[in-house]
Design a protein around this motif. Structure first.
Motif, short mmCIF file in Angstrom:
data_model
loop_
_atom_site.label_atom_id
_atom_site.label_comp_id
_atom_site.label_asym_id
_atom_site.label_seq_id
_atom_site.Cartn_x
_atom_site.Cartn_y
_atom_site.Cartn_z
N GLY A 1 0.44 -1.39 0.24
CA GLY A 1 0.03 -0.33 0.18
C GLY A 1 0.74 0.63 -0.10
N LYS A 2 1.50 1.72 0.26
CA LYS A 2 2.61 2.55 0.54
C LYS A 2 3.42 2.86 -0.24
N VAL A 3 4.20 1.23 -1.26
CA VAL A 3 4.44 2.04 -2.57
C VAL A 3 3.57 2.44 -3.14
N ALA A 4 2.32 1.43 -3.66
CA ALA A 4 1.16 2.32 -3.97
C ALA A 4 0.92 3.28 -4.01
N ASN A 5 1.06 4.20 -2.83
CA ASN A 5 0.55 5.88 -2.55
C ASN A 5 1.91 6.22 -2.58
N THR A 6 2.44 5.95 -3.11
CA THR A 6 4.07 6.77 -3.18
C THR A 6 3.88 7.83 -4.53
N SER A 7 4.56 9.05 -4.92
CA SER A 7 3.89 9.77 -5.53
C SER A 7 5.41 9.69 -6.02
N VAL A 8 5.50 9.61 -7.64
CA VAL A 8 6.71 9.20 -8.49
C VAL A 8 6.70 10.85 -9.29
N PRO A 9 8.43 11.73 -9.63
CA PRO A 9 7.38 12.75 -10.21
C PRO A 9 7.72 12.63 -11.97
N THR A 10 7.26 13.16 -12.58
CA THR A 10 6.85 12.41 -13.98
C THR A 10 8.71 12.76 -14.41
N TRP A 11 9.78 13.12 -14.26
CA TRP A 11 10.73 13.90 -14.60
C TRP A 11 12.21 12.41 -14.22
N LEU A 12 10.95 11.56 -12.94
CA LEU A 12 11.82 10.67 -12.96
C LEU A 12 12.11 9.16 -13.85
N LEU A 13 12.47 9.12 -14.44
CA LEU A 13 11.98 8.24 -15.79
C LEU A 13 12.53 6.52 -15.60
N GLY A 14 11.64 5.25 -15.79
CA GLY A 14 11.48 4.78 -15.10
C GLY A 14 10.48 4.41 -13.40
N GLY A 15 10.21 5.32 -13.02
CA GLY A 15 10.08 5.36 -11.65
C GLY A 15 8.64 4.61 -11.39
N GLU A 16 7.97 4.88 -12.50
CA GLU A 16 6.37 4.39 -12.27
C GLU A 16 6.34 2.88 -11.92
N ARG A 17 7.26 2.65 -13.52
CA ARG A 17 7.71 0.79 -13.62
C ARG A 17 8.11 0.11 -12.43
N VAL A 18 9.09 0.42 -12.01
CA VAL A 18 9.65 0.55 -10.75
C VAL A 18 8.60 0.07 -9.86
N LYS A 19 7.49 1.27 -9.71
CA LYS A 19 6.81 1.34 -8.15
C LYS A 19 5.20 0.03 -8.75
N THR A 20 4.87 0.02 -10.03
CA THR A 20 4.54 -1.30 -10.84
C THR A 20 5.33 -3.02 -10.18
N VAL A 21 6.41 -2.97 -10.58
CA VAL A 21 7.27 -3.88 -10.32
C VAL A 21 7.50 -4.14 -9.13
#
Length: 107
Positions: free
Chosen positions: A56-76
C-alpha cells in the motif's frame, strides 16, 4: 532531486528482496506440534499484513514525472508484493489444513 532519489532507494531494495519466500511444502508441517502450527500460522498472518502495508505504501508513493522508470519500478514492487502475499496465503492454507487434521482444538 536528492529527496526523490532517497525515497526511491528503498523501493529498489525491496524489489530485489521481496521474492524471497520459499516454495510451499506441506510435508514440512507434518512433524510440527499444534503449538508450533499455531505459531507458524501467526507468523504467516503477520507477514501477510506487513507485506500488504508495504504494498500500500508503494502504491501510494508519488513518483515525479521527470524520474524515468519510476512508475515502472513502483509497479514491479507492488506486483512482487502481491505475488508474495499470494504465496503466503497458500502457505497459510497448508498450515490450516495441517492444523485441522491434527489439532482437535482448531476445529
Amino acid at each position: 532531486m536528492n529527496f526523490t532519489l532517497r525515497a526511491l532507494l528503498p523501493l529498489t531494495l525491496i524489489a530485489g528482496c521481496s521474492s524471497s519466500v520459499a516454495s510451499i511444502n506441506p510435508a514440512k508441517y507434518d512433524g510440527m506440534s499444534c503449538a508450533e502450527l499455531n505459531s507458524a500460522l501467526g507468523d504467516t498472518a503477520t507477514d501477510i499484513s506487513r507485506t500488504a502495508i508495504s504494498r500500500g505504501k508503494v502504491a501510494n508513493t508519488s513518483v515525479p514525472t521527470w524520474l524515468l522508470g519510476g512508475e515502472r519500478v513502483k509497479t514491479v514492487v507492488a506486483n512482487r508484493d502481491t505475488a508474495r502475499i499470494e504465496r503466503l496465503q497458500q502457505q497459510q492454507q497448508a498450515i490450516i489444513a495441517a492444523r485441522k487434521s491434527r489439532c482437535p482444538s482448531s476445529q
